[in-house]
Write a protein that holds these residues in place. Structure first.
Motif, short mmCIF file in Angstrom:
data_model
loop_
_atom_site.label_atom_id
_atom_site.label_comp_id
_atom_site.label_asym_id
_atom_site.label_seq_id
_atom_site.Cartn_x
_atom_site.Cartn_y
_atom_site.Cartn_z
N SER A 461 28.21 -0.77 -12.33
CA SER A 461 27.06 0.06 -12.67
C SER A 461 27.11 1.38 -11.91
N ALA A 462 27.46 1.31 -10.62
CA ALA A 462 27.56 2.53 -9.82
C ALA A 462 28.69 3.42 -10.31
N PHE A 463 29.82 2.81 -10.71
CA PHE A 463 30.94 3.58 -11.28
C PHE A 463 30.49 4.30 -12.56
N ALA A 464 29.77 3.58 -13.40
CA ALA A 464 29.28 4.18 -14.64
C ALA A 464 28.36 5.36 -14.35
N ASP A 465 27.51 5.22 -13.31
CA ASP A 465 26.63 6.33 -12.93
C ASP A 465 27.44 7.54 -12.48
N ALA A 466 28.56 7.29 -11.77
CA ALA A 466 29.43 8.39 -11.33
C ALA A 466 30.05 9.11 -12.52
N PHE A 467 30.46 8.33 -13.53
CA PHE A 467 30.98 8.95 -14.75
C PHE A 467 29.89 9.78 -15.42
N GLY A 468 28.67 9.24 -15.52
CA GLY A 468 27.58 9.98 -16.15
C GLY A 468 27.28 11.28 -15.44
N HIS A 469 27.30 11.26 -14.10
CA HIS A 469 27.07 12.48 -13.31
C HIS A 469 28.14 13.53 -13.60
N THR A 470 29.39 13.08 -13.68
CA THR A 470 30.50 14.01 -13.95
C THR A 470 30.39 14.61 -15.34
N TYR A 471 30.02 13.77 -16.32
CA TYR A 471 29.87 14.28 -17.69
C TYR A 471 28.70 15.27 -17.78
N LEU A 472 27.70 15.12 -16.93
CA LEU A 472 26.58 16.08 -16.93
C LEU A 472 27.07 17.46 -16.50
N ILE A 473 27.92 17.51 -15.48
CA ILE A 473 28.50 18.79 -15.05
C ILE A 473 29.35 19.38 -16.17
N ALA A 474 30.14 18.52 -16.83
CA ALA A 474 30.97 18.99 -17.94
C ALA A 474 30.12 19.54 -19.07
N LEU A 475 28.97 18.89 -19.33
CA LEU A 475 28.07 19.35 -20.39
C LEU A 475 27.54 20.74 -20.08
N VAL A 476 27.20 21.00 -18.83
CA VAL A 476 26.73 22.33 -18.43
C VAL A 476 27.83 23.38 -18.67
#
Length: 512
Positions: A461-476
């Protein structure tokens, strides 16, 4: 077949001559691009077979990339001097020879050296292919031929893990290199038969000073950047020293090129407004999209526990989406310019990326695969139309230098994007204790059966959160691409009429 200047009255369709040339170029491009992702799958195998560390095994990727960076700047001059057909045949021969030698490697050191030889051939294939296709089709049809050239760029990230995983499983690691022998032979003989006879231009003096500045400058800069994920910080000597030295050499090349008439890279091309805007758009897009795209397989492998073959198959919807829109985008680019298409494509990519910002350890596969399909559709309307915006307004004499420049931009931006997204993800993992613990399990340092109950699930779950955080930066960063894309031309682009009047012919078209 003979080459004639493309005019406004040229046929709107891609005739058989152009399609044959496109087929030859695509075979060579697929061979080179597939090789990058195929080898990435075999890194654990190299560690095991050669009893080496992950960092050393990764040099089989880095050596290839650095060789690409070294040879790409020379490609434009060499294409003008020796002709694209001869250079293309030489590139295929170098690539295949390097592949065969890689399969015969007896230790990790020779394998790294042979991978560099592969890179010298592979580095020239894409810019040469772009030059050959642009000259064959002419400016009126450049969008469609760029769409064709986009096919191998999609098949590489999608087909590479599938092919590599299958070959390593059913045969041996040597076959990820030996597979290039029959493909390379087909590409060589097809190019020999199909590509038009060379008509090299009068030789310009070779810019040795420029080569001594730019080639090692790019190689050192990319080496420093590619070391960031391993060191987990920019503030490390292994990162800073080569990156700074490389950057200084690149700046020195720019100052040199601005004073030299026939520089290795023609910086006067930036006087072309369309090319300049396209380069800015392509740089931002490549950093954001290509960097984040490499994380998709990691999510399926590390969080969902899929094997390499299944991961490759799960990524296929992205390629299918792009294959659906890329031909449409190419056709519309030729008729109405790239501006509106690229803006639409970026918005579509952002919509798909937004799903991954909320990714969890148990996210629905249907939702994720649908988002990948949507992102692929956006990519089909973005990447090649942007490239077309840069190339369509160039004259025949500028095409080789222009395609070389665009490939340097892609290579550099791709390395920066990969390093940036890797560091963001790594730091997100390190900031979470459950993620760090699960990371130890993935690396084989911590036995999973020795963890307390629920630790693995919490780590995923924590790994998935790290992926989500990274994709948020990519989205910006993806959203930021809208700014330069807004200034891309929104009508059909043609070569600068003043340049044509001064004797620089537009890119020729092959006719029967």
């Amino acid at each position: 077949m003979t080459a004639t200047a493309a005019t406004g009255s040229s046929s709107d369709k891609l005739d058989s001559g152009v399609l044959k040339v496109a087929g030859v170029v695509v075979i060579g491009a697929i061979m080179a691009i597939l090789d990058v992702t195929v080898v990435s799958v075999a890194l654990p195998t190299f560690q095991r077979e050669f009893h080496t560390t992950p960092a050393t095994a990764a040099w089989t990727m880095t050596a290839y990339t650095l060789a690409l960076a070294t040879v790409i700047p020379v490609t434009g001059w060499a294409a003008d001097r020796f002709g694209t057909k001869r250079l293309y045949l030489t590139s295929i021969a170098l690539f295949v020879a390097g592949s065969v030698l890689c399969s015969l490697a007896w230790d990790i050191g020779p394998l790294i050296a042979f991978r560099a030889l592969q890179g010298l051939g592979g580095g020239m294939l894409m810019p040469l292919g772009m030059t050959i296709m642009t000259r064959a089709a002419g400016p009126d049809r450049i969008g469609r031929v760029m769409a064709v050239l986009g096919v191998p760029m999609l098949l590489g990230p999608i087909g590479g893990p599938i092919l590599g995983g299958w070959l390593v499983d059913v045969a041996s690691w040597q076959w990820i290199f030996l597979i290039n022998l029959p493909i390379g032979m087909i590409a060589f003989f097809a190019a020999f038969r199909v590509l038009p006879k060379d008509q090299p231009h009068p030789s310009e003096s070779f810019d040795f000073v420029g080569m001594l500045l730019l080639s090692p400058g790019l190689a050192l800069f990319l080496y420093g950047v590619s070391s960031i994920p391993e060191e987990r910080t920019v503030a490390h000597a292994k990162v800073l020293v080569p990156a700074i030295v490389g950057f200084v050499l690149i700046v020195a090349f720019v100052l040199h090129a601005l004073r030299k008439t026939h520089a290795l890279i023609d910086l006067t091309l930036f006087k072309n407004r369309n090319l300049t805007i396209a380069v800015i758009t392509m740089t931002l897009f490549t950093v954001a999209f290509m960097g984040s795209m490499l994380l998709f397989p990691s999510y399926f492998l590390q969080v969902r526990g899929e094997n390499t073959l299944h991961t490759g198959l799960l990524l296929a919807p992205q390629g299918l989406g792009a294959m659906l829109t890329m031909p449409i985008g190419g056709r519309l680019t030729d008729k109405m310019g790239p501006g509106k298409l690229v803006l639409t494509g970026i918005v579509i990519i952002a919509a798909g990326m937004a799903v991954f910002t909320q990714v969890a350890a148990d996210s629905s596969y249907g939702l994720l695969l649908g988002a990948l399909f949507v992102m692929g559709m956006g990519m089909g309307l973005t990447m090649m139309p942007t490239m077309s915006a840069a190339m369509a307004s160039l004259t025949q004499q500028q095409v080789a230098r222009g395609s070389t420049m665009m490939n340097i931009v892609q290579q550099t931006a791709g390395s920066i994007g990969t390093a940036t997204m890797s560091v963001i993800f790594t730091n997100a993992v390190l900031s979470s204790e459950p993620a760090k613990l699960y990371g130890g399990v993935l690396q084989g340092v911590v036995p999973a059966d020795q963890l307390p109950p629920g630790a693995v699930e919490a780590g995923k779950s924590a790994f998935a959160d790290a992926f989500g955080h990274t994709y948020l930066i990519a989205l910006v960063l993806i959203a930021a691409c809208l700014i330069p894309a807004f200034f891309l031309p929104r009508k059909k682009t043609t070569p600068n009429l003043e340049q044509v009047a001064d004797g620089e012919a537009p890119a020729p078209m092959l006719v029967h």
